[in-house]
Write a protein that holds these residues in place. Structure first.
Motif, PDB file in Angstrom:
ATOM      1  N   GLN A 170       4.491  -6.826  -3.147  1.00  0.00           N
ATOM      2  CA  GLN A 170       3.777  -8.745  -1.975  1.00  0.00           C
ATOM      3  C   GLN A 170       5.510  -9.117  -2.010  1.00  0.00           C
ATOM      4  N   ILE A 173       2.352   1.445  -3.272  1.00  0.00           N
ATOM      5  CA  ILE A 173       1.284   2.346  -4.080  1.00  0.00           C
ATOM      6  C   ILE A 173       1.610   3.490  -3.536  1.00  0.00           C
ATOM      7  N   ALA A 174       1.218   3.758  -2.835  1.00  0.00           N
ATOM      8  CA  ALA A 174       0.961   5.539  -3.189  1.00  0.00           C
ATOM      9  C   ALA A 174       2.203   6.403  -3.355  1.00  0.00           C
ATOM     10  N   TYR A 216       2.516  -3.274  -7.260  1.00  0.00           N
ATOM     11  CA  TYR A 216       1.728  -4.253  -5.936  1.00  0.00           C
ATOM     12  C   TYR A 216       2.099  -5.651  -5.497  1.00  0.00           C
ATOM     13  N   THR A 241       0.711  -1.216   0.188  1.00  0.00           N
ATOM     14  CA  THR A 241       0.295  -0.251   0.068  1.00  0.00           C
ATOM     15  C   THR A 241       1.180   1.250  -0.061  1.00  0.00           C
ATOM     16  N   GLU A 284       6.197  -6.997   5.694  1.00  0.00           N
ATOM     17  CA  GLU A 284       4.568  -6.914   6.600  1.00  0.00           C
ATOM     18  C   GLU A 284       4.366  -8.217   6.792  1.00  0.00           C
TER      19      GLU A 284
END
Length: 152
Positions: A72, A45-46, A68, A42, A87
């Motif tokens: 990941q 992407i931001a 994304y 997230t 993460e």
């Protein structure tokens, strides 16, 4: 039959050479940023969203999907090599992957994580394509009472 026609249209757009190039670029950038511990998909992407602003909308979405998926996968790289999951989704990868890396099988662990990620993403996309129309029809039946009960 409509499902197959829509899937064919999507593949014809996605498999154009310039879209494949942007998907590859997105995967590379996403993996490079996703390797940094604590920065998940997230946040990646931001951070990389401004790169896609000048692109065609379909190309932009394809590149964002590549970012994304790359981010990941990047979290599993640190989980395998230094036992530090990027993460929460990479926490389980750190358990077995780091032990494999300590035994000199880091390449096998990274390849297994990549193939597992590809297979799971493909299966999830197929399931989403199959169940999206009935779920959208059910969502259109929601009224104010259902929204209120969701909020409560």
């Amino acid at each position: 039959m409509d499902l197959l026609a829509n899937l064919g249209l999507g593949l014809s757009v996605a498999l154009q050479p310039h879209n494949l190039m942007f998907a590859f670029l997105g995967c590379m950038l996403g993996t490079l940023i996703g390797v940094l511990p604590g920065i998940g998909p997230t946040a990646t992407i931001a951070m990389l969203l401004p790169i896609t602003m000048g692109l065609d909308p379909a190309t932009s979405l394809i590149m964002l999907a590549g970012i994304y998926y790359g981010a990941q996968y990047g979290g599993s790289t640190t989980a395998i090599l230094i036992n530090l999951p990027g993460e929460s989704s990479s926490a389980v990868t750190a358990i077995d992957g780091y032990q494999m890396a300590r035994r000199g099988r880091a390449g096998v662990a990274l390849a297994t994580a990549a193939l597992g990620s590809f297979f799971a993403g493909t299966v999830a996309t197929v399931i989403l394509v199959l169940f999206a129309p009935p779920l959208a029809a059910a969502a259109l039946n929601f009224g104010s009472a259902e929204y209120f009960s969701l909020m409560v």
